[in-house]
Design an enzyme around this catalytic site. Sequence first.
Site, PDB file in Angstrom:
ATOM      1  N   SER A  83      24.349-176.838 121.467  1.00 62.39           N
ATOM      2  CA  SER A  83      25.179-178.075 122.117  1.00 62.39           C
ATOM      3  C   SER A  83      24.556-178.466 123.236  1.00 62.39           C
ATOM      4  CB  SER A  83      26.408-177.433 122.626  1.00 62.39           C
ATOM      5  OG  SER A  83      27.195-176.730 121.821  1.00 62.39           O
TER       6      SER A  83
HETATM    7  N1  SAH Z   1      27.910-172.103 121.279  1.00 65.00           N
HETATM    8  C1  SAH Z   1      26.980-172.668 120.393  1.00 65.00           C
HETATM    9  C2  SAH Z   1      27.071-173.853 119.713  1.00 65.00           C
HETATM   10  C3  SAH Z   1      26.834-173.875 118.167  1.00 65.00           C
HETATM   11  S1  SAH Z   1      27.322-174.821 117.032  1.00 65.00           S
HETATM   12  C4  SAH Z   1      25.567-172.502 121.188  1.00 65.00           C
HETATM   13  O1  SAH Z   1      25.538-172.458 122.645  1.00 65.00           O
HETATM   14  O2  SAH Z   1      24.366-172.808 120.589  1.00 65.00           O
HETATM   15  C5  SAH Z   1      28.911-174.171 116.473  1.00 65.00           C
HETATM   16  C6  SAH Z   1      28.608-172.878 115.725  1.00 65.00           C
HETATM   17  O3  SAH Z   1      30.111-172.497 115.368  1.00 65.00           O
HETATM   18  C7  SAH Z   1      27.933-172.856 114.607  1.00 65.00           C
HETATM   19  O4  SAH Z   1      26.935-171.764 114.814  1.00 65.00           O
HETATM   20  C8  SAH Z   1      28.763-172.434 113.526  1.00 65.00           C
HETATM   21  O5  SAH Z   1      28.292-171.701 112.601  1.00 65.00           O
HETATM   22  C9  SAH Z   1      29.958-171.748 114.074  1.00 65.00           C
HETATM   23  N2  SAH Z   1      31.247-171.978 113.384  1.00 65.00           N
HETATM   24  C10 SAH Z   1      31.751-172.824 112.702  1.00 65.00           C
HETATM   25  N3  SAH Z   1      32.971-172.418 112.322  1.00 65.00           N
HETATM   26  C11 SAH Z   1      33.089-171.013 112.585  1.00 65.00           C
HETATM   27  C12 SAH Z   1      34.141-170.165 112.640  1.00 65.00           C
HETATM   28  N4  SAH Z   1      35.332-170.370 111.735  1.00 65.00           N
HETATM   29  N5  SAH Z   1      34.077-168.955 113.048  1.00 65.00           N
HETATM   30  C13 SAH Z   1      32.947-168.688 113.866  1.00 65.00           C
HETATM   31  N6  SAH Z   1      31.917-169.487 113.984  1.00 65.00           N
HETATM   32  C14 SAH Z   1      31.951-170.847 113.340  1.00 65.00           C
END
Ligand code: SAH
Length: 234
Positions: free
Chosen positions: A80
């Site tokens: 993010s």
């Molecule tokens: N908090 C992260 C942001 C990653 S983007 C950071 O600091 O880098 C969002 C993430 O959510 C992705 O890696 C994606 O694979 C995950 N995601 C999407 N749907 C999900 C679900 N149902 N359960 C767990 N993770 C999920």
Amino acid sequence: MMQRLTPEMRGLGMTSQRARDRLIDRLASRLPSDSRKPISDRRVLDVMRMLPRHLFIEDALASRAYEDDALPIGRAQTISQPYIVARMTEALIEHAVPKKVLEVGTGSGYQAAVLAALVENVYTVERIDELLRNARRRFRKLGIDNIRSKHADGKLGWAEHAPYDAIIVTAADDALRPELFDQLAPDGVLVAPVGKPGVQKLLRYRLVDKEGGAMWVGESLGDVSFVPLLGGLV
Ligand code: SAH
């Protein structure tokens, strides 16, 4: 807790402390060109000033780690934007610093690492095994030992460790699931992006006393753009 950073971890040039300082100063200032709320919580700014974001992305992109942008982390996912990480963290700890936090969507691990420096215990779930392994490697390298993580579909939270004082969701769904509210402690706070791609709002929910009864009250913290919350494990 984070161990002492080696010079290599602290970075050089585009990844140096000066680069981190410039980014953090920007998050805290009001720019004439934008209408966004500056980040004012010192605790959040101090943690982000110290935590090397360049270690949460691939080497090839490290020189861009301290621009205020989301960046690809593989598997069509992103780390993010720093402003959004700061805003969500600030919103989560504004009224009380939670002890136990659940994050849905570990991704690079950066948001979890920011939280780990502020709260006692972080629980985080990720549906893409490869991303979770990379994130765990980063936690180990940085000596962060108060994050527990699981390869799981986080749509329904992580019931085993509930209740949580706070829940943060870092991928967007059309609506928030009741299971997440069920896993919140009575004074809990939930921060999550909600809505279809292009029209998402960042929402914060808190339990507020109203006319004798407690009820969940949501507020919008502004427009955001997150990757979608998906089902199933990969
Ligand atoms: N908090 C992260 C942001 C990653 S983007 C950071 O600091 O880098 C969002 C993430 O959510 C992705 O890696 C994606 O694979 C995950 N995601 C999407 N749907 C999900 C679900 N149902 N359960 C767990 N993770 C999920």
